[in-house]
Design a protein around this motif. Structure first.
Motif, PDB file in Angstrom:
ATOM      1  N   GLY A  53      99.154  46.414  56.278  1.00  0.00           N
ATOM      2  CA  GLY A  53      98.262  45.272  56.391  1.00  0.00           C
ATOM      3  C   GLY A  53      97.797  44.986  57.807  1.00  0.00           C
ATOM      4  N   ARG A  54      98.365  45.692  58.786  1.00  0.00           N
ATOM      5  CA  ARG A  54      97.936  45.430  60.164  1.00  0.00           C
ATOM      6  C   ARG A  54      96.445  45.781  60.318  1.00  0.00           C
ATOM      7  NH1 ARG A  54      98.613  46.346  65.789  1.00  0.00           N
ATOM      8  NH2 ARG A  54      96.602  45.539  66.517  1.00  0.00           N
ATOM      9  N   PHE A  55      96.058  46.896  59.761  1.00  0.00           N
ATOM     10  CA  PHE A  55      94.651  47.283  59.830  1.00  0.00           C
ATOM     11  C   PHE A  55      94.061  47.361  58.438  1.00  0.00           C
ATOM     12  CE2 PHE A  55      96.449  49.366  63.677  1.00  0.00           C
ATOM     13  CZ  PHE A  55      95.737  48.659  64.627  1.00  0.00           C
ATOM     14  N   GLN A  56      92.873  46.854  58.288  1.00  0.00           N
ATOM     15  CA  GLN A  56      92.152  46.988  57.029  1.00  0.00           C
ATOM     16  C   GLN A  56      90.826  47.674  57.316  1.00  0.00           C
ATOM     17  OE1 GLN A  56      92.213  42.864  56.138  1.00  0.00           O
ATOM     18  NE2 GLN A  56      90.300  42.410  57.200  1.00  0.00           N
ATOM     19  N   LEU A  57      90.234  48.226  56.296  1.00  0.00           N
ATOM     20  CA  LEU A  57      88.977  48.953  56.500  1.00  0.00           C
ATOM     21  C   LEU A  57      87.857  48.315  55.680  1.00  0.00           C
ATOM     22  CD1 LEU A  57      90.109  52.690  56.488  1.00  0.00           C
ATOM     23  CD2 LEU A  57      89.751  51.190  58.444  1.00  0.00           C
ATOM     24  N   ALA A  72      92.792  60.600  52.576  1.00  0.00           N
ATOM     25  CA  ALA A  72      93.946  60.501  53.469  1.00  0.00           C
ATOM     26  C   ALA A  72      93.924  59.240  54.320  1.00  0.00           C
ATOM     27  CB  ALA A  72      94.014  61.739  54.370  1.00  0.00           C
ATOM     28  N   HIS A  73      92.754  58.711  54.560  1.00  0.00           N
ATOM     29  CA  HIS A  73      92.692  57.590  55.506  1.00  0.00           C
ATOM     30  C   HIS A  73      91.995  56.346  54.966  1.00  0.00           C
ATOM     31  CE1 HIS A  73      94.505  60.021  58.549  1.00  0.00           C
ATOM     32  NE2 HIS A  73      93.579  60.954  58.422  1.00  0.00           N
ATOM     33  N   VAL A  74      90.787  56.529  54.462  1.00  0.00           N
ATOM     34  CA  VAL A  74      90.037  55.345  54.006  1.00  0.00           C
ATOM     35  C   VAL A  74      90.868  54.568  52.980  1.00  0.00           C
ATOM     36  CG1 VAL A  74      87.964  54.553  52.799  1.00  0.00           C
ATOM     37  CG2 VAL A  74      87.815  56.434  54.463  1.00  0.00           C
ATOM     38  N   GLY A 132      93.709  52.344  46.583  1.00  0.00           N
ATOM     39  CA  GLY A 132      93.226  51.813  47.858  1.00  0.00           C
ATOM     40  C   GLY A 132      91.720  51.707  47.902  1.00  0.00           C
ATOM     41  N   LEU A 133      91.039  52.446  47.023  1.00  0.00           N
ATOM     42  CA  LEU A 133      89.581  52.392  46.983  1.00  0.00           C
ATOM     43  C   LEU A 133      89.114  51.448  45.889  1.00  0.00           C
ATOM     44  CD1 LEU A 133      88.733  56.205  47.182  1.00  0.00           C
ATOM     45  CD2 LEU A 133      88.842  54.570  49.076  1.00  0.00           C
ATOM     46  N   ARG A 134      88.046  50.754  46.140  1.00  0.00           N
ATOM     47  CA  ARG A 134      87.320  50.066  45.075  1.00  0.00           C
ATOM     48  C   ARG A 134      86.151  50.965  44.711  1.00  0.00           C
ATOM     49  NH1 ARG A 134      88.748  44.351  45.009  1.00  0.00           N
ATOM     50  NH2 ARG A 134      87.094  44.167  43.470  1.00  0.00           N
ATOM     51  N   GLY A 180      82.671  63.513  59.837  1.00  0.00           N
ATOM     52  CA  GLY A 180      82.409  62.734  61.046  1.00  0.00           C
ATOM     53  C   GLY A 180      81.883  61.353  60.718  1.00  0.00           C
ATOM     54  N   ILE A 181      81.007  61.269  59.752  1.00  0.00           N
ATOM     55  CA  ILE A 181      80.447  59.966  59.371  1.00  0.00           C
ATOM     56  C   ILE A 181      81.546  59.068  58.829  1.00  0.00           C
ATOM     57  CG2 ILE A 181      78.933  58.805  57.720  1.00  0.00           C
ATOM     58  CD1 ILE A 181      77.123  61.370  57.886  1.00  0.00           C
ATOM     59  N   ILE A 182      82.328  59.611  57.936  1.00  0.00           N
ATOM     60  CA  ILE A 182      83.357  58.773  57.308  1.00  0.00           C
ATOM     61  C   ILE A 182      84.503  58.511  58.284  1.00  0.00           C
ATOM     62  CG2 ILE A 182      85.002  58.637  55.409  1.00  0.00           C
ATOM     63  CD1 ILE A 182      82.989  60.368  53.786  1.00  0.00           C
ATOM     64  N   GLY A 183      84.920  59.564  58.998  1.00  0.00           N
ATOM     65  CA  GLY A 183      86.027  59.391  59.941  1.00  0.00           C
ATOM     66  C   GLY A 183      85.694  58.437  61.067  1.00  0.00           C
ATOM     67  N   SER A 184      84.493  58.530  61.604  1.00  0.00           N
ATOM     68  CA  SER A 184      84.147  57.599  62.686  1.00  0.00           C
ATOM     69  C   SER A 184      83.922  56.201  62.121  1.00  0.00           C
ATOM     70  CB  SER A 184      82.925  58.086  63.471  1.00  0.00           C
ATOM     71  OG  SER A 184      81.813  58.240  62.629  1.00  0.00           O
ATOM     72  N   SER A 185      83.529  56.110  60.854  1.00  0.00           N
ATOM     73  CA  SER A 185      83.429  54.785  60.226  1.00  0.00           C
ATOM     74  C   SER A 185      84.810  54.139  60.132  1.00  0.00           C
ATOM     75  CB  SER A 185      82.824  54.902  58.823  1.00  0.00           C
ATOM     76  OG  SER A 185      81.467  55.281  58.901  1.00  0.00           O
TER      77      SER A 185
END
Lengths: 370, 328, 452
Positions: B108-112, B97-99, B143-145, B63-68
């Motif tokens: 590139g439309r959405f970035q996190l 799967a998402h972050v 995709g992760l740093r 929940g913390i990560i998904g809502s982030s």
């Protein structure tokens, strides 16, 4: 020990009522007869719009299966049978609202504005099939079940924190309600009182597993109370009922009334995907014309419109023809786009291309050097 | 104005500075608000910035990560705290799967722009599943740093840089170093690059690569070997695990001809293998000895009665370095 | 790989691109010292085009064609990879290019990774990289397997670290011919360097590229990076001292008699174009002394537990040059006349000063002389060139008062310092060896006894 029959007398005790099943909210009966008081909330144009869109997306669905069989598209997840739920819900949104669909929610995506060409490109496995129009807040199908519910929660949270009246809606099936993220998302939405609509299409099967094996509770809607949110169980084959239910949930969310869990009870007529054989787990033969006739949201709404004299066979014919043309043109357009280039897989992994990706991309482009 | 801070204070200072600087920054996690975090990394921040910006969430890592993810999709720059690295397991699906994939799958439309902070590693006599080092999982996820500070100065500067990056950053905080010592940390905002290793000591006989809590271990071993054997070592704090600072790694090995990689994560499949492979691929002609790895063992991180034996210590590093330097 | 690439050159129309070939067996790069031609200049066949310096040699590269210099592709100071273009020459319509391409067909395939890190900047680069790599692989495989050479008859796998293999390629050393002195018979860096001889290999410098002098502004101390040749020399020295228990023994030698001989012989030598030096006599005397004390001309194979006694006396002549300490080797001194030795020394030291020493000219030393006389010193503890076991330093020759027949007299005295490996040699052996040299130098007439 306290006797079983004494339990219900205890303060704080709660007994689950097995036979007390939440009824369905319905506006139009299978025979086209409608609840007039509810129809009063709708204009003829709105009803026709819902109908036209349902017909349009069904054409897309059938065309997609054909294309898959012709080898022109990859595995496809058909939604036939669920048009009323998806179209009715998506038409209740504003364009600025956020939509989080799954792979079976193409009808909702297209209704909210996803271009047909992009839809085709997506199922053709092309990378540009993941393009999202800049003015549209919609994500491409979420594959891991129920994980996107939390994204809808976060987006709604952001909107609320900024004081905007944007709403987010997430689509999911009955299987998703077994996932932990379903619980976490509804719990967060309840705790932070967020403008999000949880729209569950209970189509009776998670691939092969029937709903009774998915859930001991008879309905999904009743779970809303556990999160201190409103819930409604609606006939998912009744596009008008779905539209009205979602419309009020969305409006309540905009007004700061918090989240809603909507269970739209429906069914998929076909397979889970083009790679699935539904006869392995259900009696597909029993889902005959008569069975479908009673459940088909398109048939039902056409009957209503014909009975009300706001639709005709010639209009039906014109709609089918124009939709067919639109689909052919869209597919031709999609097919005319060159295949995605391998190097595109390297785009957008990070905001700025990191050294190893740059080298791997250049190696790919140079013809395979590591 | 510089202050003497330990690492956890430096992290709090970074969060404080960015909360003040950027209204889009939000902190969410378990016990981060009223309690100020179980390690006090968010101490006093909720009081200062309010419940909407420093949020005690339900106890739900996904929940913390998904809502982030959702918050970041819609204009915020969330900083999620996961109480311990191993507690992230329920949220790993969101991470993998998402972050990691959002920018790529939306072309590139959405970035996190989000940071996931988590204390990690052994050495604080924590209960079961409070001591894992699973950085290679994240490094192996495009995709992760992934960054790991090893001192208060880097912790603040790197965290600020992470909060300003438009890509998701796994910010792994070596628990053992949280209060291991104070260092002068500038006030206000400053940045430490998220893709540069730091050469802490220069030498000629061997290159020792480490990160996180293994950095001081490597330094002590290098110092001891200098005194005992007269050897000198490059001690390199990699800091950035994704991307690796290739230039610094290769430059050092090209100079010394010998490489020892120290990490507390399990050996097999650990990041040390990646560093070794990089050296082998690009600098093999320089190698005068096999590349040595000094790592945690391939066992579940054990209960704390024996965690010191699990963790690479000065002696084990010395053995690895000696093996490399005396190989002939 | 295209045929033109394989030949190290490509002729496009009349434009001939002259590429850097491997001029030093295994050399990977060369630095351009200076251009000897300029753009627009006409060049003759074999006219020197450019002076380049490699790990091993400094060399003028002659033009393989007749034509006009069209474009210089690199600047003085640039480091160029083998296989990379150096300049383009516009040739006449003649057939010179094809003739030349045949002439250089034996040049190994280039490894054209212009900058190692930019490995895949373009398809073309990637292609040539791949080509270069496979060629490299071929080469190293050939050297590992021994290519059927008898020297590899043991059939055992060559054990050497990548660095040592790389070094061997650079120095042109065939690893299959070596017996490793390291653990498990592993071939060490020293084994390779020793095989290659001389310290010119020290020019296999730091690859870190951080070799610039940085002076902190306002500081009293200048920081000079400790890299490159200096660092290599240092490694070598440290290695030697770490491995070999050094003992240094000193002696003084009366040189009057020999200097008279030298003086008389000099004109004869000069007629033959050779500058006769004391060094030649000392080298020769050393080879004669070795005949009596062969252990001085040996090395220790620790792994095998054996002493390798060498029959040929190859005397290294430590030479101070601007580039650092170089040790050209006079081969087989025992079989040469003093005149030949003098001639060899003259050629070699000259080449060393010019940085033109060729491969092999620094290889194979078995014992070393370090001549400090020119600089002036009276004693020293020279460091042995591992794995040799002895080095003789010659000090300043000067008139000193000495006692002869209870009378103080003035003689030309020269001190020598002999460092030896105490593992193999007892002090007494070393002293006797030095005494033998002393005897030969003090009494030139004894040399007649050695004539076969």
């Amino acid at each position: 020990m306290i006797a079983e029959n004494e339990l219900s007398q205890l303060t704080g005790f709660f007994r689950h009522r097995e036979n007390d099943v939440l009824p369905l909210f319905r506006v139009v009966q299978p025979d086209g007869k409608a609840e007039e008081s509810m129809l009063a909330h709708l204009t003829v144009e709105q009803i026709q719009k819902i109908y036209r869109q349902m017909v349009r997306v069904r054409q897309f669905d059938r065309k997609s299966i054909a294309l898959q069989r012709q080898g022109k598209m990859g595995t496809y997840a058909p939604f036939e049978g669920q048009e009323a739920a998806q179209v009715g819900s998506a038409l209740a949104l504003r364009r600025s609202d956020w939509v989080f669909p799954t792979y079976r929610d193409g009808a909702a995506s297209m209704t909210h504005g996803m271009p047909l060409k992009t839809m085709f490109r997506y199922w053709m496995g092309q990378l540009d099939g993941f393009d999202v129009p800049d003015d549209l807040n919609i994500l491409h199908p979420c594959v891991p079940i129920a994980t996107h519910l939390l994204h809808a929660v976060g987006v709604a949270w952001a909107a609320k924190l900024r004081g905007e009246d944007t709403v987010s809606i997430c689509y999911f099936g009955d299987g998703a309600t077994s996932e932990g993220d379903f619980h976490e998302a509804l719990n967060f939405a309840g705790v932070f009182h967020l403008p999000v609509v949880f729209f569950c299409q209970n189509n009776g099967f998670a691939i092969s597993v029937p709903f009774q094996r998915q859930s001991a509770s008879r309905t999904i809607a009743e779970r809303a109370s556990a999160y201190a949110m409103d819930g409604i169980r609606v006939d998912g084959n009744d596009g008008l009922a779905v539209y009205l239910a979602v419309q009020s949930a969305v409006q309540k969310a905009r007004d700061g009334g918090g989240p809603t869990l909507i269970e739209a009870v429906t069914q998929r007529f076909g397979a889970h995907t083009t790679a699935d054989d539904p006869t392995r787990y259900r009696d597909q033969a029993s889902m005959d014309e008569a069975w479908r006739d009673e459940r088909d949201g398109i048939v039902r709404l056409r009957r209503l419109m014909l009975q009300k004299g706001v639709w005709s066979d010639s209009e039906e014919q014109r709609l089918l023809e124009s939709t067919s043309e639109e689909l052919l043109a869209a597919f031709d357009e999609a097919a005319a786009v060159p295949m995605s280039q391998p190097a595109e897989m390297f785009h957008h992994v990070y905001g700025q291309e990191l050294w190893h990706l740059k080298e791997q991309r250049q190696g790919l482009q140079a013809g395979g050097e590591a | 104005m510089a202050e003497e801070l330990n690492m956890v204070q430096a992290i709090a200072a970074a969060l404080d500075a960015k909360l003040a600087d950027d209204a889009r920054i939000m902190i969410l996690g378990e016990d981060v608000g009223v309690n100020g975090g179980v390690f006090r990394a968010t101490d006093g921040l909720q009081k200062k910035y309010g419940q909407n910006r420093v949020v005690d969430t339900p106890l739900a890592e996904s929940g913390i990560i998904g809502s982030s993810v959702g918050l970041a999709l819609n204009g915020f720059r969330p900083v999620a705290e996961i109480q311990f690295l191993a507690f992230m397991f329920p949220g790993l699906e969101q991470v993998f799967a998402h972050v990691a994939r959002m920018r790529s799958r939306t072309r590139g439309r959405f970035q996190l722009p989000m940071v996931i902070r988590t204390p990690y590693g052994a050495g604080i006599r924590g209960p079961e599943l409070h001591s894992e080092s699973l950085e290679s999982l994240f490094v192996h996820t495009p995709g992760l740093r992934v960054v790991v500070p090893s001192n208060p100065y880097d912790a603040k500067g790197m965290l600020i840089a992470a909060m300003e990056l438009d890509d998701p950053v796994m910010f792994l905080e070596p628990t053992r170093l949280y209060r291991a010592g104070k260092r002068s940390v500038p006030g206000g905002l400053y940045r430490v690059p998220l893709d540069e290793a730091e050469v802490l000591h220069e030498g000629d006989d061997v290159s020792i690569f480490a990160w996180g809590a293994m950095v001081p271990v490597a330094e002590r071993a290098a110092l001891a070997l200098h005194e005992e054997r007269g050897w000198t070592a490059d001690v390199v704090d990699l800091r950035s695990l994704m991307p690796l600072d290739r230039e610094t790694i290769l430059r050092s090995v090209e100079k010394t001809g010998r490489a020892v990689i120290v990490h507390e994560a399990h050996k097999t499949g650990g990041l040390g293998g990646e560093v070794a492979a990089l050296i082998a691929e690009e600098a093999i002609d320089c190698l005068r000895a096999p590349i040595m790895r000094v790592t945690g063992y391939d066992v579940p991180v054990p209960s704390f009665a024996v965690e010191d034996a699990y963790l690479p210590d000065e002696d084990r590093v010395k053995v690895g370095v000696t093996e490399a330097v005396t190989y002939e | 790989m295209s045929a033109t690439t394989a030949k190290g050159m490509s002729a496009v129309a009349d434009l001939f691109e002259f590429k850097l070939a491997d001029i030093g067996e295994g050399v990977q790069t060369a630095t351009i010292v200076r251009w000897l031609v300029e753009e627009g200049q006409a060049v003759r066949m074999d006219e020197p085009l450019v002076l380049v310096e490699t790990d091993k040699v400094t060399a003028e590269l002659p033009s393989p064609v007749v034509g006009v210099v069209d474009k210089l592709l690199a600047a003085a100071g640039d480091t160029v990879e083998v296989g990379a273009g150096l300049l383009k020459i516009r040739t006449g319509a003649g057939a010179s290019a094809s003739q030349q391409s045949q002439g250089t067909a034996a040049v190994p395939a280039p490894s054209a990774t212009t900058v190692a890190r930019e490995r895949v900047a373009s398809a073309a680069v990637a292609d040539s990289t791949a080509a270069g790599k496979s060629a490299d692989t071929e080469k190293s495989r050939a050297s590992v397997d021994g290519g059927g050479q008898p020297a590899a008859a043991t059939g055992a796998r060559v054990r050497a670290t990548p660095y040592v293999r790389h070094l061997a390629r650079q120095l042109g050393v065939d690893l299959t011919t070596l017996q490793g002195t390291g653990r498990n018979g592993r071939i060490s860096e020293e084994d390779v360097r020793h095989q290659a001889g001389g310290t010119k290999s020290d020019a296999v410098a730091s690859q870190s590229g951080r070799g610039t002098v940085q002076a902190a502004p306002g500081a009293d101390v200048e920081r000079i990076p400790f890299r490159g040749i200096r660092q290599k020399i240092a490694e070598h020295m440290v290695m030697s001292v770490r491995t070999i228990p050094h003992v240094t023994h000193m002696e003084e030698i009366e040189m009057d008699a020999l200097m008279d001989v030298l003086k008389k012989a000099k004109p004869h030598a000069e007629q033959k174009g050779t500058r006769l030096t004391l060094l030649a006599y000392v080298a020769k005397a050393m080879s004669m002394a070795v005949r009596d004390y062969p252990l001085l001309n040996s090395s220790l194979d620790e792994a095998a537990g054996e002493i390798l006694v060498k029959h040929r006396v190859n005397v290294g002549i430590a030479t101070d040059t601007e580039a650092g300490l170089l040790v050209p080797v006079v081969q087989n001194v025992g079989a040469k006349s003093v005149l030949q030795v003098a001639s060899d020394i003259q050629v070699l030291t000259e080449k060393a000063r010019l940085g033109k020493l060729g491969l092999g000219e620094t290889a194979g030393g078995t014992i070393t002389i370090s001549n400090m006389g020119g600089i002036g010193s009276i004693h020293a503890t020279p460091i042995i060139r591992h794995p040799e076991v002895a080095i003789l330093a010659l000090h300043k020759m000067e008139p000193r008062v000495v006692v002869r027949n209870d009378e103080p007299v003035i003689r030309k005295m020269m001190n020598v310092s002999l460092s030896f490996d105490h593992r193999l040699l007892d002090g007494a052996t070393a002293v006797r060896f030095t005494n033998r040299i002393k005897e030969l130098l003090e009494q030139p007439e004894l040399w007649l006894l050695e004539l076969a």
